[in-house]
Design a protein around this motif. Structure first.
Motif, mmCIF file in Angstrom:
data_model
loop_
_atom_site.group_PDB
_atom_site.id
_atom_site.type_symbol
_atom_site.label_atom_id
_atom_site.label_comp_id
_atom_site.label_asym_id
_atom_site.label_seq_id
_atom_site.Cartn_x
_atom_site.Cartn_y
_atom_site.Cartn_z
ATOM 1 N N SER A 32 0.829 -1.206 0.000
ATOM 2 C CA SER A 32 0.000 0.000 0.000
ATOM 3 C C SER A 32 0.862 1.254 0.000
ATOM 4 N N LEU A 33 1.923 1.252 0.795
ATOM 5 C CA LEU A 33 2.831 2.395 0.869
ATOM 6 C C LEU A 33 3.562 2.597 -0.453
ATOM 7 N N ALA A 34 3.975 1.488 -1.078
ATOM 8 C CA ALA A 34 4.700 1.573 -2.350
ATOM 9 C C ALA A 34 3.825 2.154 -3.456
ATOM 10 N N LEU A 35 2.579 1.696 -3.531
ATOM 11 C CA LEU A 35 1.674 2.205 -4.555
ATOM 12 C C LEU A 35 1.457 3.705 -4.395
ATOM 13 N N ALA A 36 1.369 4.165 -3.150
ATOM 14 C CA ALA A 36 1.191 5.602 -2.907
ATOM 15 C C ALA A 36 2.404 6.394 -3.355
ATOM 16 N N GLN A 37 3.575 5.744 -3.439
ATOM 17 C CA GLN A 37 4.804 6.427 -3.842
ATOM 18 C C GLN A 37 5.190 6.128 -5.290
ATOM 19 N N GLY A 38 4.273 5.526 -6.042
ATOM 20 C CA GLY A 38 4.528 5.289 -7.453
ATOM 21 C C GLY A 38 5.346 4.047 -7.755
ATOM 22 N N ILE A 39 5.503 3.168 -6.771
ATOM 23 C CA ILE A 39 6.209 1.898 -6.975
ATOM 24 C C ILE A 39 5.201 0.847 -7.429
ATOM 25 N N HIS A 40 5.502 0.117 -8.506
ATOM 26 C CA HIS A 40 4.560 -0.863 -9.024
ATOM 27 C C HIS A 40 5.138 -2.269 -9.125
ATOM 28 N N ARG A 41 6.379 -2.445 -8.624
ATOM 29 C CA ARG A 41 6.986 -3.767 -8.715
ATOM 30 C C ARG A 41 7.972 -3.947 -7.566
ATOM 31 N N PHE A 42 7.880 -5.086 -6.878
ATOM 32 C CA PHE A 42 8.851 -5.458 -5.857
ATOM 33 C C PHE A 42 9.780 -6.521 -6.424
ATOM 34 N N ILE A 43 11.075 -6.421 -6.103
ATOM 35 C CA ILE A 43 12.020 -7.471 -6.436
ATOM 36 C C ILE A 43 12.742 -7.882 -5.159
ATOM 37 N N ALA A 44 13.146 -9.145 -5.088
ATOM 38 C CA ALA A 44 13.837 -9.642 -3.906
ATOM 39 C C ALA A 44 14.750 -10.784 -4.314
ATOM 40 N N LEU A 45 15.798 -11.005 -3.538
ATOM 41 C CA LEU A 45 16.707 -12.134 -3.714
ATOM 42 C C LEU A 45 16.559 -13.018 -2.489
ATOM 43 N N VAL A 46 16.158 -14.261 -2.693
ATOM 44 C CA VAL A 46 15.835 -15.171 -1.596
ATOM 45 C C VAL A 46 16.612 -16.465 -1.783
ATOM 46 N N LEU A 47 17.168 -17.015 -0.704
ATOM 47 C CA LEU A 47 17.815 -18.319 -0.765
ATOM 48 C C LEU A 47 16.778 -19.389 -1.087
ATOM 49 N N ALA A 48 17.136 -20.323 -1.947
ATOM 50 C CA ALA A 48 16.199 -21.373 -2.357
ATOM 51 C C ALA A 48 15.714 -22.194 -1.186
ATOM 52 N N GLU A 49 16.546 -22.317 -0.154
ATOM 53 C CA GLU A 49 16.149 -23.122 1.002
ATOM 54 C C GLU A 49 15.226 -22.366 1.959
ATOM 55 N N ASN A 50 15.015 -21.068 1.711
ATOM 56 C CA ASN A 50 14.146 -20.263 2.581
ATOM 57 C C ASN A 50 12.690 -20.437 2.136
ATOM 58 N N SER A 51 12.176 -21.644 2.329
ATOM 59 C CA SER A 51 10.843 -21.986 1.832
ATOM 60 C C SER A 51 9.745 -21.151 2.482
#
Length: 798
Positions: free
Chosen positions: A113-132
């Motif tokens: 909700s906060l991101a949309l209010a600031q014009g952000i439309h996409r989240f990206i993240a780097l996650v370890l494969a074992e972090n199920s």
């Protein structure tokens, strides 16, 4: 979000979610330091990250939010925008002690909700494969999520926005969390009545008496520093001094003592409070009470209420100060009027009906109608819901929740204050914000809520919903042993929008064999007075067997021959039957499984409500249409350019207004003679959102007050209902009318879509709107725009 907002976790516990500030650095660092080696490895890709102080500073300096339980920080989520893009890298960490309780998901929802209010439309993240666990949090959010494969580290990409699936997932998570939190309100294991009095006329004593008389299955406590026992229940001077824990406290002490009692309850671990005391609202006491319940995570009913009821055999809770404990039944009630609730309890008991649950919301600091709509949806003890609400905290959520419940169970509402004097009284009564009558009716109608005006009307409708099946349509036959009653009944049916069908030839022939020669065989059916109860019942049976008939109103006047209604009996799997006994003292009474009314007008009004529910259910969900030809980019630039030049907003020029309409596929033409003139107006309400009004234009509009109101976002069915709700609708579009009804519906949908997609547009006035056989166009347009921050009406919060 700077000040923080209360929200519920999956298990019903309450937390405060707010933006992280510089002074939160120590709390963020402490959270990182509390992580064990496994959690540090999953979060930082190493079990022994260096410079935790720097990592903590980055979380605060970015756009970060935290979840606090009391003063303890239990989770954080933050993002950093990517350069030159509408994407941001997101990170999340939750204290191991509260993992799997929904903290991470709640933080992500607020971060979206906060991101949309600031014009952000996409989240990206780097996650370890074992972090199920983290991968599941991202993938279960409900937003489009792409997870890269092929290595120890996975790329996650989430598209933000408000697709229906995301809203549905949010609503389901909120429903489960809300129901879990309400368990200590409606099914507590222990209750303490704080302020239980020694005098017979004290409110606290009445509450304790009803709790005991209801047969409460949990543990009851009394709190009174000046007594050792009340009604056989031992007393303690305070909740915190009790030897046992308390889940629900019912507080009925003087207003000035309330904050101290609430704080004592919080320290003692009380989960919910029913605050009966009045006189707090619009005083410094209100702010203090709100602050305390948020700090201690307490669900609050009231203040200024008369209690709660849950008659389920496993609970048998009654914390009201009504005259007697509530009768068990299948009807759920939420009310902001204690008087209405008490009157309805007594009236239902007189009919042999009763309550499943009742919540007197009072000034509604926390628990509201929306909470009960969620509870009833999964409550097997409730068949019908009744609402008396003088205000709406979140009408958009109410609409979605009421619509979902009404698909499964009838929802009935008292219209409440509509005249200015009544709205002023409501504001004085429960601090209710004035809601225009047309807006409230639109909210109820689109959600499938049946609206009545009085306790008498709601009682008559509840009797019919409890004892009779819904009619399959609106075709009603009036059967009576009195000619006058037959005529009045027929008139009442027509006045209430019901259809009086002709009986089939076969049915008429059968009735002539049953009745005296002077009987009037038609609709209405006048059986004549000199017939027996068995003959009258046989006539009703024959009429019900007619394939062209959906329901019967059987009106009888007792004579020397007998009571014509005596032979009527509710038949399983039969069509709808409502009875009328002229001269009956009670407005409605039970008659062998059939509701019996004192007046044909009331029976016809109830039948019309039953028919209305049938139509609404048959109409289906009516999803939002996919409108083509919308140029949102140009519309947004046009409005943005105006606001850059006029920061406080204003009316667009005629050309800009016409260009804006053109972006949404609405044509503007010069004045045309011979076409039918209507007017369409869209206005954006700060609480209700877009409101669309359709009315007559030209001379007709000046002479006739004929308009209809709908709330956005409009579905195709909503637009059709707007047209049908005009009193002149049949004259304009019925029969062999050449007017293009579908074009008008499309214009209504596109007007609504302007305000939905460009929230800075707060008023769109199309007057006149020309409707002809060739389509619908606007003759003139005025558009008002104002700067408006992006608002998330579906965010999980109390």
């Amino acid at each position: 979000m700077t000040a923080g907002t209360s929200a519920l976790l999956a298990d019903g516990d309450m937390v405060t979610v707010r933006r992280l500030r510089a002074e939160d650095f120590d709390a963020v660092l402490n959270l990182h330091q509390r992580l064990d080696e496994r959690d540090r490895y999953l979060r930082f890709f190493t079990a022994h990250p260096g410079r935790l102080d720097l990592l903590s500073r980055l979380a605060i300096e970015g756009t970060g939010i935290g979840a606090f339980r009391g003063d303890d920080l239990i989770g954080i989520a933050h993002y950093r925008p990517s350069s030159g893009d509408d994407a941001a890298e997101v990170a999340l960490v939750v204290d191991r002690a509260v993992q799997a309780h929904g903290v991470g998901t709640l933080l992500l929802e607020h971060l979206v909700s906060l991101a949309l209010a600031q014009g952000i439309h996409r989240f990206i993240a780097l996650v370890l494969a074992e972090n199920s666990r983290m991968i599941k949090v991202f993938s279960d959010l409900g937003l489009p999520c792409v997870i890269g494969r092929g290595g120890p580290e996975l790329d996650v990409e989430i598209e933000l926005g408000e697709p229906n699936r995301y809203l549905e997932r949010i609503e389901e998570r909120e429903r489960l969390a809300d129901v879990a939190s309400l368990r200590t309100v409606l099914a507590p294991a222990s209750v303490a009545v704080v302020g239980a009095g020694r005098r017979d006329d004290s409110v606290g004593r009445a509450i304790l008496r009803n709790l005991l008389d209801a047969g409460y299955t949990g543990v009851a406590h009394a709190v009174n520093p000046n007594a050792t026992e009340i009604l056989g229940v031992p007393c303690a001077p305070s909740v915190s001094s009790l030897d046992a824990s308390v889940e629900l406290a019912v507080v009925c002490v003087p207003a000035e003592s309330v904050p101290g009692v609430v704080e004592d309850c919080g320290r003692a671990g009380v989960r919910s409070i029913v605050l009966v005391t009045a006189g707090l609202t619009a005083t410094p006491l209100e702010h203090r009470v709100r602050e305390l319940v948020a700090r201690y995570g307490i669900r609050l009913v009231g203040p200024n209420c008369f209690g709660v009821v849950n008659s389920a055999p496993a609970t048998r809770l009654d914390t009201t100060f009504a005259r007697r404990a509530a009768r068990r039944g299948r009807i759920g009630v939420v009310t902001q009027s204690g008087g209405f609730g008490i009157a309805l309890m007594d009236a239902l008991a007189g009919l042999g009906l009763g309550l499943s649950t009742l919540v007197s919301a009072g000034d509604k600091y926390d628990v509201s109608g929306n909470d009960l709509l969620r509870w009833w949806r999964g409550d097997g003890e409730t068949d019908i819901a009744v609402l008396y609400l003088e205000s709406f905290g979140n009408p958009r959520k109410f609409s979605r929740l009421a619509r979902a419940l009404a698909r499964e169970k009838p929802v009935v509402a008292i219209r409440g204050a509509s005249a200015p004097a009544a709205q002023r009284a409501a504001a004085a009564h429960t601090a209710a914000r004035a809601v225009p009558a047309a807006t409230k009716l639109a909210l109820f109608g689109q959600a499938g809520v049946l609206v009545v005006d009085t306790v008498t009307e709601v009682l008559g409708l509840l009797a019919a919903l409890s004892w009779q099946p819904l009619p399959s349509g609106s075709r009603v036959v009036v059967v009576s042993n009195a000619g006058g009653a037959a005529v009045l009944g027929a008139e009442a049916c027509v006045r209430n929008g019901l259809v009086l069908p002709e009986l089939s030839r076969k049915t008429q022939d059968t009735l002539r064999r049953l009745l005296p020669e002077h009987a009037s065989v038609g609709n209405p059916l006048d059986t004549s007075a000199a017939i027996t109860a068995d003959t009258f019942a046989s006539c009703v049976t024959e009429v019900l067997a007619d394939e062209g008939v959906d329901a019967v109103i059987a009106a009888g006047v007792p004579t020397g021959v007998g009571d014509p209604l005596a032979g009527l009996v509710a038949a399983p799997e039969s069509k709808t039957v409502l009875a009328v006994r002229l001269g009956q003292l009670a407005s409605v009474a039970p008659h062998r499984g059939i509701p019996c009314y004192a007046d044909v007008e009331e029976a016809a009004a109830v039948m019309a409500k039953l028919s209305e529910r049938t139509r609404w259910l048959e109409a289906g969900e009516g999803g939002l249409p996919d409108l083509t030809g919308i140029d949102l980019a140009t519309a947004t630039r046009l409005v943005g350019a105006y606001l850059s030049a006029h920061p406080s907003g204003g009316w667009l020029s005629r050309k800009d207004g016409e260009d804006l309409l053109g972006c949404f596929g609405i044509r503007v033409t010069r004045r045309r003679f011979g076409d039918r003139e209507l007017l369409v107006r869209g206005q954006s309400d700060d609480v209700f959102g877009p409101v669309v009004v359709l009315g007559l234009g030209g001379i007709d509009g000046a002479l006739l007050d004929d308009g209809s109101t709908g709330l956005g976002p409009l579905s195709t069915d909503d637009a059709e209902a707007l047209i049908d709700s005009l009193r002149a609708s049949k004259a304009l579009f019925g029969g062999n009318s050449a007017l293009d009804r579908s074009a008008l519906a499309a214009l209504l949908l596109r007007t609504d879509r302007i305000m939905e997609l460009v929230p800075e547009v707060v008023d769109v006035h199309l007057d006149p709107v020309f409707v002809s056989a060739e389509g619908a166009t606007a003759g003139a347009v005025r558009v008002l725009v104002r700067p408006r921050p992006w608002a998330d009406h579906y965010l999980r919060r109390l």
